[in-house]
Write a protein that holds these residues in place. Structure first.
Motif, PDB file in Angstrom:
ATOM      1  N   VAL A 156      -5.044  -2.851   6.186  1.00  0.00           N
ATOM      2  CA  VAL A 156      -3.786  -3.590   6.276  1.00  0.00           C
ATOM      3  C   VAL A 156      -2.639  -2.589   6.324  1.00  0.00           C
ATOM      4  O   VAL A 156      -2.472  -1.800   5.391  1.00  0.00           O
ATOM      5  CB  VAL A 156      -3.606  -4.544   5.077  1.00  0.00           C
ATOM      6  N   PRO A 157      -1.829  -2.562   7.400  1.00  0.00           N
ATOM      7  CA  PRO A 157      -0.697  -1.628   7.454  1.00  0.00           C
ATOM      8  C   PRO A 157       0.244  -1.815   6.263  1.00  0.00           C
ATOM      9  O   PRO A 157       0.490  -2.942   5.821  1.00  0.00           O
ATOM     10  CB  PRO A 157      -0.008  -1.988   8.775  1.00  0.00           C
ATOM     11  N   ASN A 158       0.750  -0.702   5.738  1.00  0.00           N
ATOM     12  CA  ASN A 158       1.621  -0.772   4.561  1.00  0.00           C
ATOM     13  C   ASN A 158       2.855  -1.628   4.817  1.00  0.00           C
ATOM     14  O   ASN A 158       3.288  -2.385   3.935  1.00  0.00           O
ATOM     15  CB  ASN A 158       2.056   0.639   4.157  1.00  0.00           C
ATOM     16  N   ALA A 159       3.437  -1.510   6.008  1.00  0.00           N
ATOM     17  CA  ALA A 159       4.631  -2.288   6.312  1.00  0.00           C
ATOM     18  C   ALA A 159       4.343  -3.779   6.281  1.00  0.00           C
ATOM     19  O   ALA A 159       5.189  -4.575   5.856  1.00  0.00           O
ATOM     20  CB  ALA A 159       5.178  -1.888   7.682  1.00  0.00           C
ATOM     21  N   GLN A 160       3.150  -4.180   6.702  1.00  0.00           N
ATOM     22  CA  GLN A 160       2.798  -5.598   6.691  1.00  0.00           C
ATOM     23  C   GLN A 160       2.710  -6.133   5.268  1.00  0.00           C
ATOM     24  O   GLN A 160       3.066  -7.290   5.006  1.00  0.00           O
ATOM     25  CB  GLN A 160       1.465  -5.821   7.407  1.00  0.00           C
ATOM     26  N   LEU A 161       2.268  -5.304   4.334  1.00  0.00           N
ATOM     27  CA  LEU A 161       2.157  -5.743   2.943  1.00  0.00           C
ATOM     28  C   LEU A 161       3.520  -6.072   2.346  1.00  0.00           C
ATOM     29  O   LEU A 161       3.621  -6.928   1.463  1.00  0.00           O
ATOM     30  CB  LEU A 161       1.477  -4.667   2.101  1.00  0.00           C
ATOM     31  N   LEU A 162       4.569  -5.375   2.806  1.00  0.00           N
ATOM     32  CA  LEU A 162       5.909  -5.644   2.288  1.00  0.00           C
ATOM     33  C   LEU A 162       6.581  -6.815   2.993  1.00  0.00           C
ATOM     34  O   LEU A 162       7.559  -7.354   2.483  1.00  0.00           O
ATOM     35  CB  LEU A 162       6.785  -4.393   2.433  1.00  0.00           C
ATOM     36  N   GLU A 163       6.066  -7.191   4.160  1.00  0.00           N
ATOM     37  CA  GLU A 163       6.704  -8.249   4.939  1.00  0.00           C
ATOM     38  C   GLU A 163       6.022  -9.599   4.793  1.00  0.00           C
ATOM     39  O   GLU A 163       6.595 -10.625   5.169  1.00  0.00           O
ATOM     40  CB  GLU A 163       6.723  -7.852   6.421  1.00  0.00           C
ATOM     41  N   THR A 164       4.795  -9.620   4.290  1.00  0.00           N
ATOM     42  CA  THR A 164       4.047 -10.870   4.197  1.00  0.00           C
ATOM     43  C   THR A 164       3.799 -11.232   2.740  1.00  0.00           C
ATOM     44  O   THR A 164       4.126 -10.467   1.828  1.00  0.00           O
ATOM     45  CB  THR A 164       2.705 -10.741   4.937  1.00  0.00           C
ATOM     46  N   LEU A 165       3.239 -12.412   2.534  1.00  0.00           N
ATOM     47  CA  LEU A 165       2.932 -12.878   1.177  1.00  0.00           C
ATOM     48  C   LEU A 165       1.737 -12.108   0.632  1.00  0.00           C
ATOM     49  O   LEU A 165       0.656 -12.110   1.230  1.00  0.00           O
ATOM     50  CB  LEU A 165       2.636 -14.381   1.197  1.00  0.00           C
ATOM     51  N   LEU A 166       1.940 -11.452  -0.495  1.00  0.00           N
ATOM     52  CA  LEU A 166       0.890 -10.665  -1.145  1.00  0.00           C
ATOM     53  C   LEU A 166       0.564 -11.284  -2.485  1.00  0.00           C
ATOM     54  O   LEU A 166       1.445 -11.448  -3.335  1.00  0.00           O
ATOM     55  CB  LEU A 166       1.349  -9.214  -1.326  1.00  0.00           C
ATOM     56  N   VAL A 167      -0.705 -11.650  -2.682  1.00  0.00           N
ATOM     57  CA  VAL A 167      -1.161 -12.256  -3.932  1.00  0.00           C
ATOM     58  C   VAL A 167      -2.106 -11.281  -4.619  1.00  0.00           C
ATOM     59  O   VAL A 167      -3.104 -10.849  -4.030  1.00  0.00           O
ATOM     60  CB  VAL A 167      -1.879 -13.599  -3.676  1.00  0.00           C
ATOM     61  N   ASN A 168      -1.788 -10.927  -5.850  1.00  0.00           N
ATOM     62  CA  ASN A 168      -2.625 -10.032  -6.642  1.00  0.00           C
ATOM     63  C   ASN A 168      -3.376 -10.865  -7.679  1.00  0.00           C
ATOM     64  O   ASN A 168      -2.782 -11.412  -8.604  1.00  0.00           O
ATOM     65  CB  ASN A 168      -1.767  -8.965  -7.326  1.00  0.00           C
ATOM     66  N   HIS A 169      -4.689 -10.954  -7.516  1.00  0.00           N
ATOM     67  CA  HIS A 169      -5.509 -11.750  -8.431  1.00  0.00           C
ATOM     68  C   HIS A 169      -5.808 -11.028  -9.737  1.00  0.00           C
ATOM     69  O   HIS A 169      -6.264 -11.665 -10.691  1.00  0.00           O
ATOM     70  CB  HIS A 169      -6.839 -12.120  -7.758  1.00  0.00           C
ATOM     71  N   SER A 170      -5.594  -9.717  -9.794  1.00  0.00           N
ATOM     72  CA  SER A 170      -6.074  -8.917 -10.922  1.00  0.00           C
ATOM     73  C   SER A 170      -4.983  -8.448 -11.866  1.00  0.00           C
ATOM     74  O   SER A 170      -5.300  -7.881 -12.908  1.00  0.00           O
ATOM     75  CB  SER A 170      -6.824  -7.682 -10.387  1.00  0.00           C
ATOM     76  N   GLU A 171      -3.727  -8.648 -11.531  1.00  0.00           N
ATOM     77  CA  GLU A 171      -2.645  -8.028 -12.305  1.00  0.00           C
ATOM     78  C   GLU A 171      -2.634  -8.482 -13.756  1.00  0.00           C
ATOM     79  O   GLU A 171      -2.388  -7.688 -14.669  1.00  0.00           O
ATOM     80  CB  GLU A 171      -1.300  -8.330 -11.643  1.00  0.00           C
ATOM     81  N   LEU A 172      -2.901  -9.769 -14.007  1.00  0.00           N
ATOM     82  CA  LEU A 172      -2.858 -10.293 -15.378  1.00  0.00           C
ATOM     83  C   LEU A 172      -4.158 -10.077 -16.136  1.00  0.00           C
ATOM     84  O   LEU A 172      -4.215 -10.297 -17.346  1.00  0.00           O
ATOM     85  CB  LEU A 172      -2.520 -11.787 -15.355  1.00  0.00           C
ATOM     86  N   GLY A 173      -5.219  -9.684 -15.438  1.00  0.00           N
ATOM     87  CA  GLY A 173      -6.486  -9.433 -16.115  1.00  0.00           C
ATOM     88  C   GLY A 173      -7.346 -10.660 -16.304  1.00  0.00           C
ATOM     89  O   GLY A 173      -8.462 -10.563 -16.821  1.00  0.00           O
ATOM     90  N   HIS A 174      -6.870 -11.834 -15.916  1.00  0.00           N
ATOM     91  CA  HIS A 174      -7.682 -13.051 -15.979  1.00  0.00           C
ATOM     92  C   HIS A 174      -7.222 -14.011 -14.887  1.00  0.00           C
ATOM     93  O   HIS A 174      -6.144 -13.864 -14.315  1.00  0.00           O
ATOM     94  CB  HIS A 174      -7.597 -13.715 -17.358  1.00  0.00           C
TER      95      HIS A 174
END
Length: 277
Positions: A156-174
């Motif tokens: 995934v191009p880095n620029a696309q990560l900043l322009e699109t919806l990014l969901v992190n499933h792991s940040e909270l640990g659960h």
């Protein structure tokens, strides 16, 4: 030794002094020394930044060194009375060509620096980018490499990560998952059914105990009840834990003599609900 009249006149008309030559040489020497230290410093800083390759680091360090040398040569030429406007014009033209040629690369590189300084994701996180779900394997100067659950590798191009919806499933640990139950009516004691469902889910290894299992009554119909069961688990085990939860609920309800449908594939609600009661 006799100096020809033409050369003698040229030297007499020159305004360059010994000090000018010395200052020009000193400026070039200082620029050379600074360029060496600047190159080493840039390399040291870039090597501490995760995801920036060695080749990219060396390229950036060289550009910084050559830029400092160019400034030193320009200052030295100014001491000698030369016009530095052509040098500036050439530098601007070369810079414009480089920017146009490396526009996509520079955008991704700049986005990569933002990702590594703000840390919205890290290696090992499970993320969702435009529907592509996978675990982050690598962050580099151009892209983020993720491995999907079915074994595919996506860059995934880095620029696309900043322009699109990014969901992190792991940040909270659960992470929370839902299972839907459609239980045949009548149900005499709803509290007993809730306790049975809760015990069945809590018996599964991997279901968190610090967050309680929640049983929500969604719909009451003459033929059935619809319940939503919510539980928490490690973010990376969703696919692996849903199956044993569904199985445990089905076995518990069957053992209690209750007819029910258990599914982790929750359907979308109808656009128009039936008119009848």
């Amino acid at each position: 030794m006799t100096v020809p009249p033409e050369l003698d006149g040229l030297l007499a008309a020159s305004t360059v002094s010994g000090w000018d030559i010395a200052l020009a040489a000193a400026s070039i020497l200082i620029a050379w020394i600074l360029s060496v230290f600047a190159r080493k410093g840039v390399l040291a800083v870039l090597r501490t930044m995760q995801g920036i390759g060695e080749g990219v680091s060396i390229l950036i360090a060289r550009i910084v060194r050559y830029a400092i040398l160019l400034v030193g040569i320009g200052v030295g030429s100014a001491f000698l009375g030369a016009s530095i406007q052509p040098l500036i014009a050439i530098a601007i033209i070369v810079g414009a060509v480089v920017v146009l040629a490396l526009r996509g690369i520079s955008n991704n590189f700049a986005a990569g620096i933002v990702l590594q300084t703000r840390h919205p994701i890290k290696v090992g996180d499970e993320i969702d980018v435009d529907g592509a779900i996978g675990t982050v394997k690598e962050l580099n100067g151009r892209s983020v490499v993720i491995v999907t659950r079915d074994g595919r590798t996506i860059h995934v191009p880095n620029a696309q990560l900043l322009e699109t919806l990014l969901v992190n499933h792991s940040e909270l640990g659960h992470r929370r998952s839902d299972v839907q139950l459609r239980v045949a009516a009548p149900v005499t004691r709803l509290d007993d059914l809730t306790e049975l469902i809760t015990a069945a889910v809590q018996s599964i290894d991997g279901v968190h105990r610090r967050e309680p299992v929640t049983v929500l009554l969604q719909t009451v119909e003459p033929e059935r009840l619809t319940l939503l069961v919510r539980f928490w688990h490690h973010p990376h085990t969703r696919a692996a834990i849903l199956s044993p939860v569904v199985r445990a609920l089905a076995e518990a309800l069957t053992g209690a003599g209750t007819t029910a449908t258990v599914t982790s594939d929750i359907p979308e609600p109808p656009l128009i609900r039936p008119a009848e009661v």
